[in-house]
Design a protein around this motif. Structure first.
Motif, PDB file in Angstrom:
ATOM      1  N   LEU A  91       8.359   2.659 -14.084  1.00 50.21           N
ATOM      2  CA  LEU A  91       7.571   1.230 -13.137  1.00 50.21           C
ATOM      3  C   LEU A  91       8.116   0.930 -14.653  1.00 50.21           C
ATOM      4  O   LEU A  91       7.807   0.686 -15.411  1.00 50.21           O
ATOM      5  CB  LEU A  91       6.191   1.470 -13.168  1.00 50.21           C
ATOM      6  CG  LEU A  91       5.475   2.694 -11.852  1.00 50.21           C
ATOM      7  CD1 LEU A  91       4.270   2.574 -11.980  1.00 50.21           C
ATOM      8  CD2 LEU A  91       6.449   1.992 -10.752  1.00 50.21           C
ATOM      9  N   ASP A  92       7.975  -0.716 -14.567  1.00 48.74           N
ATOM     10  CA  ASP A  92       8.226  -1.901 -15.114  1.00 48.74           C
ATOM     11  C   ASP A  92       6.994  -1.906 -16.204  1.00 48.74           C
ATOM     12  O   ASP A  92       6.688  -1.817 -17.947  1.00 48.74           O
ATOM     13  CB  ASP A  92       7.898  -3.182 -15.109  1.00 48.74           C
ATOM     14  CG  ASP A  92       9.729  -3.431 -15.053  1.00 48.74           C
ATOM     15  OD1 ASP A  92      10.414  -2.511 -15.260  1.00 48.74           O
ATOM     16  OD2 ASP A  92       9.450  -4.349 -13.736  1.00 48.74           O
ATOM     17  N   VAL A 100      -0.456  11.051 -12.680  1.00 48.21           N
ATOM     18  CA  VAL A 100      -0.143  10.917 -14.254  1.00 48.21           C
ATOM     19  C   VAL A 100       0.311   9.646 -13.749  1.00 48.21           C
ATOM     20  O   VAL A 100       2.062  10.127 -13.238  1.00 48.21           O
ATOM     21  CB  VAL A 100       0.767  12.206 -14.298  1.00 48.21           C
ATOM     22  CG1 VAL A 100       0.385  12.262 -15.844  1.00 48.21           C
ATOM     23  CG2 VAL A 100      -0.367  13.491 -14.223  1.00 48.21           C
ATOM     24  N   ALA A 101       1.193   9.358 -15.223  1.00 47.34           N
ATOM     25  CA  ALA A 101       1.831   7.736 -15.697  1.00 47.34           C
ATOM     26  C   ALA A 101       1.590   7.899 -17.328  1.00 47.34           C
ATOM     27  O   ALA A 101       0.423   8.720 -18.023  1.00 47.34           O
ATOM     28  CB  ALA A 101       1.180   7.183 -14.922  1.00 47.34           C
ATOM     29  N   SER A 150       0.853  15.117  -6.880  1.00 47.37           N
ATOM     30  CA  SER A 150       1.740  14.406  -6.420  1.00 47.37           C
ATOM     31  C   SER A 150       2.258  12.816  -6.870  1.00 47.37           C
ATOM     32  O   SER A 150       3.502  12.106  -6.292  1.00 47.37           O
ATOM     33  CB  SER A 150       0.672  14.255  -4.433  1.00 47.37           C
ATOM     34  OG  SER A 150       0.104  13.025  -5.432  1.00 47.37           O
ATOM     35  N   VAL A 151       2.017  12.262  -7.507  1.00 47.60           N
ATOM     36  CA  VAL A 151       2.414  10.852  -8.314  1.00 47.60           C
ATOM     37  C   VAL A 151       2.948  11.282  -9.641  1.00 47.60           C
ATOM     38  O   VAL A 151       1.546  11.643 -10.597  1.00 47.60           O
ATOM     39  CB  VAL A 151       1.748   9.552  -7.598  1.00 47.60           C
ATOM     40  CG1 VAL A 151       1.885   8.181  -8.575  1.00 47.60           C
ATOM     41  CG2 VAL A 151       1.161   9.314  -6.640  1.00 47.60           C
ATOM     42  N   VAL A 152       3.922  11.110  -9.769  1.00 46.14           N
ATOM     43  CA  VAL A 152       3.641  10.724 -11.513  1.00 46.14           C
ATOM     44  C   VAL A 152       5.015  10.084 -11.616  1.00 46.14           C
ATOM     45  O   VAL A 152       6.421   9.857 -11.673  1.00 46.14           O
ATOM     46  CB  VAL A 152       5.248  12.399 -12.123  1.00 46.14           C
ATOM     47  CG1 VAL A 152       5.327  12.373 -13.194  1.00 46.14           C
ATOM     48  CG2 VAL A 152       4.660  13.658 -11.534  1.00 46.14           C
ATOM     49  N   ALA A 153       3.969   8.911 -12.477  1.00 46.87           N
ATOM     50  CA  ALA A 153       4.776   7.935 -12.985  1.00 46.87           C
ATOM     51  C   ALA A 153       5.758   7.362 -14.421  1.00 46.87           C
ATOM     52  O   ALA A 153       4.520   7.445 -15.578  1.00 46.87           O
ATOM     53  CB  ALA A 153       4.295   6.514 -12.175  1.00 46.87           C
TER      54      ALA A 153
END
Length: 225
Positions: A213-214, A172-173, A189-192
Motif C-alpha cells: 500500500l502507498d 499486520v502492517a 491473513s492480511v500482511v500489508a
C-alpha cells in the motif's frame, strides 16, 4: 467486514514519520561506545541498521558489537535516550491519515495494537508526543512479548492480551520486510507492506506481503472491505 478482529501496526515508518530519526539516534549511540562517523567501521554498521529497520534495537546492537552484551546494552540505552530527545525536541509527526485510519478501524469494531522495535519508554514518549496514548487498544514492545521482529512474538502476544483466539483473523502492517515476515510467521491473513518508510515495493513484495500500500491510510479499505 473481511473477518479481521485485530490489526497490529508498526510505528516508525508506518504510522509515525521517521525522517531519519533512527539513523541520527544510531549515530549518537554508536559514538557513545567509541565508533565515530569517521571510523572505518561506521558505514558498514549504518548499512546494517538500514537493512534491519524494524527489528529490535538491542538485537541489532548485539550483532554490530559482536555479542558484547555490556557494550550493546550501553549503546541501546544511548540510542533510546537520543531518540527520546529528538522526540522531545518536536521531531515527531504522524504519517498523514494514520490517525484517521486507526479511528476508522476501531469504529468498525476492529481492535488495534501498536508494535515497535523500540523499548517501552521510547514507545510511550512517541505516543505521548502525538497525543496517541489512548488511540489504540494496546501498545507492545519486544521486551514484553519475548522477541522482536522478524519473530512473530509481538503479534501473538497482542492476540493473547486482547483475548482473541484466531491468528487468521489478524492483519499486520509495516514498512519493512521484517514487519512482513513477522506477520507471515504469526499466521496473519492480511500482511500489508506500506511505502512510507524503509521498504520499497519490490522488497516488500519479495518478502511475501499480501498487499503493498502507498500508506497505512489505505488499510481500512483492505480490512473492512
Amino acid at each position: 467486514m473481511t473477518g479481521i478482529d485485530l490489526v497490529v501496526l508498526d510505528m516508525a515508518g508506518t504510522t509515525v514519520a521517521d525522517d531519519g530519526l533512527v539513523e541520527r539516534a544510531f549515530t549518537s549511540a554508536i559514538g557513545s561506545v567509541g565508533v565515530r562517523v569517521e571510523d572505518e567501521r561506521y558505514q558498514g554498521m549504518l548499512d546494517h541498521v538500514r537493512a534491519t529497520m524494524g527489528q529490535s534495537k538491542i538485537t541489532v546492537f548485539r550483532t554490530l558489537l559482536d555479542g558484547d552484551e555490556n557494550t550493546a546494552q550501553r549503546a541501546n540505552s544511548a540510542f533510546e535516550t537520543a531518540y527520546a530527545e529528538l522526540v522531545a525536541q518536536g521531531h515527531c509527526a504522524p504519517i498523514p491519515g494514520a490517525e484517521d485510519a486507526i479511528r476508522a478501524l476501531r469504529g468498525a469494531g476492529v481492535l488495534v495494537a501498536f508494535s515497535t522495535g523500540f523499548a517501552r519508554p521510547t514507545q510511550q514518549a512517541i505516543l505521548t508526543a502525538l497525543g496517541w496514548r489512548d488511540l489504540a487498544d494496546l501498545a507492545i514492545t519486544p521486551a514484553e512479548a519475548g522477541r522482536g521482529r522478524p519473530y512473530p512474538d509481538m503479534v501473538l502476544a497482542a492476540l493473547l492480551r486482547l483475548g482473541l483466539a484466531d491468528v487468521r483473523r489478524v492483519a499486520v502492517a509495516g514498512d519493512t520486510p521484517s514487519d512482513v515476515l513477522t506477520g507471515l510467521r504469526a499466521g496473519a491473513s492480511v500482511v500489508a507492506g506500506v511505502l512510507t518508510g524503509a521498504g520499497d515495493r519490490v522488497s516488500l513484495a519479495e518478502a511475501g506481503a499480501t498487499h503493498v500500500l502507498d500508506s497505512v491510510r489505505e488499510l481500512p479499505s483492505v480490512v473492512l472491505g
